[in-house]
Design an enzyme around this catalytic site. Structure first.
Site, PDB file in Angstrom:
ATOM      1  N   HIS A 170      43.638  34.240  45.487  1.00  0.00           N
ATOM      2  CA  HIS A 170      43.924  32.607  44.537  1.00  0.00           C
ATOM      3  C   HIS A 170      44.783  32.792  46.670  1.00  0.00           C
ATOM      4  O   HIS A 170      46.037  33.112  46.640  1.00  0.00           O
ATOM      5  CB  HIS A 170      44.823  32.125  44.185  1.00  0.00           C
ATOM      6  CG  HIS A 170      44.019  32.972  42.674  1.00  0.00           C
ATOM      7  ND1 HIS A 170      43.065  31.753  42.271  1.00  0.00           N
ATOM      8  CD2 HIS A 170      44.691  33.662  42.287  1.00  0.00           C
ATOM      9  CE1 HIS A 170      42.820  32.385  40.934  1.00  0.00           C
ATOM     10  NE2 HIS A 170      43.203  33.101  40.658  1.00  0.00           N
TER      11      HIS A 170
ATOM     12  N   GLU B 185      42.073  36.617  30.251  1.00  0.00           N
ATOM     13  CA  GLU B 185      43.826  36.539  30.721  1.00  0.00           C
ATOM     14  C   GLU B 185      44.561  36.220  29.037  1.00  0.00           C
ATOM     15  O   GLU B 185      46.213  37.005  29.382  1.00  0.00           O
ATOM     16  CB  GLU B 185      43.772  35.937  31.775  1.00  0.00           C
ATOM     17  CG  GLU B 185      45.037  35.423  32.466  1.00  0.00           C
ATOM     18  CD  GLU B 185      45.476  35.377  33.584  1.00  0.00           C
ATOM     19  OE1 GLU B 185      45.532  33.917  33.814  1.00  0.00           O
ATOM     20  OE2 GLU B 185      46.663  35.299  34.789  1.00  0.00           O
TER      21      GLU B 185
ATOM     22  N   HIS C 193      39.788  38.821  44.018  1.00  0.00           N
ATOM     23  CA  HIS C 193      40.625  38.062  43.231  1.00  0.00           C
ATOM     24  C   HIS C 193      41.540  37.515  43.383  1.00  0.00           C
ATOM     25  O   HIS C 193      42.811  38.356  43.406  1.00  0.00           O
ATOM     26  CB  HIS C 193      40.932  38.664  41.520  1.00  0.00           C
ATOM     27  CG  HIS C 193      41.082  37.765  40.638  1.00  0.00           C
ATOM     28  ND1 HIS C 193      41.468  38.314  39.535  1.00  0.00           N
ATOM     29  CD2 HIS C 193      42.030  36.665  41.043  1.00  0.00           C
ATOM     30  CE1 HIS C 193      41.320  36.688  38.703  1.00  0.00           C
ATOM     31  NE2 HIS C 193      42.310  36.264  39.418  1.00  0.00           N
TER      32      HIS C 193
ATOM     33  N   ASP D 268      45.473  38.762  42.945  1.00  0.00           N
ATOM     34  CA  ASP D 268      45.887  37.476  42.348  1.00  0.00           C
ATOM     35  C   ASP D 268      46.670  36.246  43.192  1.00  0.00           C
ATOM     36  O   ASP D 268      45.720  35.428  43.977  1.00  0.00           O
ATOM     37  CB  ASP D 268      46.325  37.732  40.366  1.00  0.00           C
ATOM     38  CG  ASP D 268      46.079  36.681  39.912  1.00  0.00           C
ATOM     39  OD1 ASP D 268      44.743  36.020  40.354  1.00  0.00           O
ATOM     40  OD2 ASP D 268      46.568  36.437  38.575  1.00  0.00           O
ATOM     41  N   ASP D 269      47.491  36.345  43.455  1.00  0.00           N
ATOM     42  CA  ASP D 269      48.912  35.677  43.839  1.00  0.00           C
ATOM     43  C   ASP D 269      49.637  36.782  44.222  1.00  0.00           C
ATOM     44  O   ASP D 269      51.003  36.457  43.435  1.00  0.00           O
ATOM     45  CB  ASP D 269      49.064  34.466  42.469  1.00  0.00           C
ATOM     46  CG  ASP D 269      48.082  33.848  41.925  1.00  0.00           C
ATOM     47  OD1 ASP D 269      47.530  32.756  42.739  1.00  0.00           O
ATOM     48  OD2 ASP D 269      47.907  34.072  40.853  1.00  0.00           O
TER      49      ASP D 269
HETATM   50  N1  HPA Z   1      45.067  32.970  36.306  1.00  0.00           N
HETATM   51  C1  HPA Z   1      44.518  30.939  36.301  1.00  0.00           C
HETATM   52  N2  HPA Z   1      44.922  30.259  37.338  1.00  0.00           N
HETATM   53  C2  HPA Z   1      45.509  30.995  38.424  1.00  0.00           C
HETATM   54  C3  HPA Z   1      45.759  32.097  38.825  1.00  0.00           C
HETATM   55  C4  HPA Z   1      46.018  33.049  37.230  1.00  0.00           C
HETATM   56  O1  HPA Z   1      45.741  34.452  37.424  1.00  0.00           O
HETATM   57  N3  HPA Z   1      46.204  32.344  39.704  1.00  0.00           N
HETATM   58  C5  HPA Z   1      45.918  30.727  40.505  1.00  0.00           C
HETATM   59  N4  HPA Z   1      45.807  30.418  39.714  1.00  0.00           N
HETATM   60 ZN    ZN Z   2      43.428  34.428  39.101  1.00  0.00          ZN
END
Ligand code: HPA
Ligand code: ZN
Length: 358
Positions: A39, A220, A37, A298-299
């Site tokens: 992005h 989330e 996970h 994640d990011d």
């Molecule tokens: N959630 C939803 N969309 C996203 C996320 C996330 O954590 N990161 C990048 N796009």
């Molecule tokens: Zn995500």
């Protein structure tokens, strides 16, 4: 879709009487892991954003790297997404996507990531006139070079933006089909509230018919019902985040019994205020309840750390996490991946060897 999951591993499957929590820093760093996970646009560091903005003549709303980084104080998912999409606007040509992904792979390699399944958001780019071929071409070239340069096995998962229409998602899938051999699955991301999984039932059915894997962000910020509809309507094979499942005990039991993976992102969840502090995070509780929890970044450029930093932050704040749990989390990352059974077994053997030799 054939199942990709190996049989459940019980907590008692492997014991490490020679190891204590004092060994955790070395174990977390040394153990091989998969990242499921991430992005890839969320790995764009401010320095590279400024470099690409200069190269491509893109104007930015912030005067410096420091000013941009200082703006990374988020209150919820949407406050992050606004900056994330603005940051991605500097990506113009194939070499930009390649450079972004190679920077991630170098960083992931340092964290002992041996397998990565990268999310990318084509609509963020095609909406600005960037050709699909530049997006997928640059990322796919980086995945190939990650293998030769770092020994990392890497693949791509195309994500649909859920704040946009299903018609736009279908159009995006059609535009990506000439590059079908370069991605293994599809996902669903962006603002969750008010955009339930069932909005994308038709496009996910089309993707299943094409033999693509399916995953979706759910639970989330959205309610547990979104996790259920991602499973039942979209028929996904993993849930991204999923931490709000704990509000529905029957759903928790279902996720545990099916070993449905949740790709949990600890630093993201605290930065976006899903949990007030890391000490309040429910990942240890869910792991101990038998769910297939994996840890992910994640990011990472926006949330203060790559994969190892996520492990370190979780283990520092959650005293119930043990050496056994570190092994289980790494093992889960392979179990939950879309790699071949033989490849998973090879990584799990490497993992066991690290624990035996520490
Ligand atoms: N959630 C939803 N969309 C996203 C996320 C996330 O954590 N990161 C990048 N796009
Ligand atoms: Zn995500």
């Amino acid at each position: 879709m054939p199942t990709h999951r190996s049989p459940p591993t019980t907590i008692a499957a492997m014991q490490f009487p020679h190891l204590t929590r004092a060994h955790l820093p070395a174990l977390l760093a040394r153990m091989p892991k998969a990242e499921l996970h991430i992005h890839i646009e969320g790995s764009l560091e401010p320095e590279l954003i400024f470099e690409l903005a200069r190269k491509n003549g893109v104007a930015l709303a912030y005067p410096s790297v420091e000013a941009l980084r200082a703006a990374y104080a988020f209150t919820d998912l949407q406050s992050f997404l606004d900056l994330y999409y603005a940051g991605a606007s500097v990506l113009i040509d194939e070499s930009d996507f390649y450079a972004m992904a190679m920077a991630y792979f170098a960083r992931a390699h340092a964290d002992r990531v041996v397998h990565a399944e990268l999310f990318f958001d084509p609509q963020t780019h095609t909406e600005r006139g960037v050709p699909m071929g530049a997006v997928i071409g640059g990322l796919a070239r980086a995945c190939a070079d990650a293998h030769t340069q770092f020994g990392i096995s890497a693949s791509l998962i195309l994500c649909f933006l859920r704040h946009m229409s299903e018609a736009s998602a279908i159009e995006t899938l059609q535009a990506a089909l000439p590059y079908r051999q370069h991605f293994i699955g599809v996902g669903l991301d962006s603002g969750e509230r008010g955009n339930p999984p069932e909005k994308f039932a038709t496009v996910f059915a089309q993707c299943r018919a094409l033999g693509l894997h399916g995953v979706a962000h759910a639970g989330e910020e959205g309610p547990p019902a979104y996790i259920t509809s991602a499973l039942d309507v979209l028929q996904v094979e993993r849930i991204d985040h999923g931490v709000r499942c704990s509000e529905d005990p029957a759903l928790v039991a279902r996720l545990a019994a099916s070993r449905m993976p949740l790709t949990v992102c600890p630093l993201s969840n605290t930065k976006l205020c899903v949990f007030g502090t890391m000490a309040e995070h429910n990942l240890a509780t869910l792991l101990h309840a038998g769910l297939c929890i994996t840890l992910n970044s994640d990011d990472p450029a926006y949330f203060g750390g790559y994969l190892l930093a996520n492990f370190e932050a979780a283990f520092a704040a959650l005293p119930t996490l043990t050496v056994q749990d570190a092994w289980q989390l790494a093992r889960n990352s392979f179990e939950a991946s879309f790699a071949s059974t033989a490849q998973k077994a090879a990584w799990m053997a490497e993992l066991d060897a690290v624990f035996a030799s520490t």
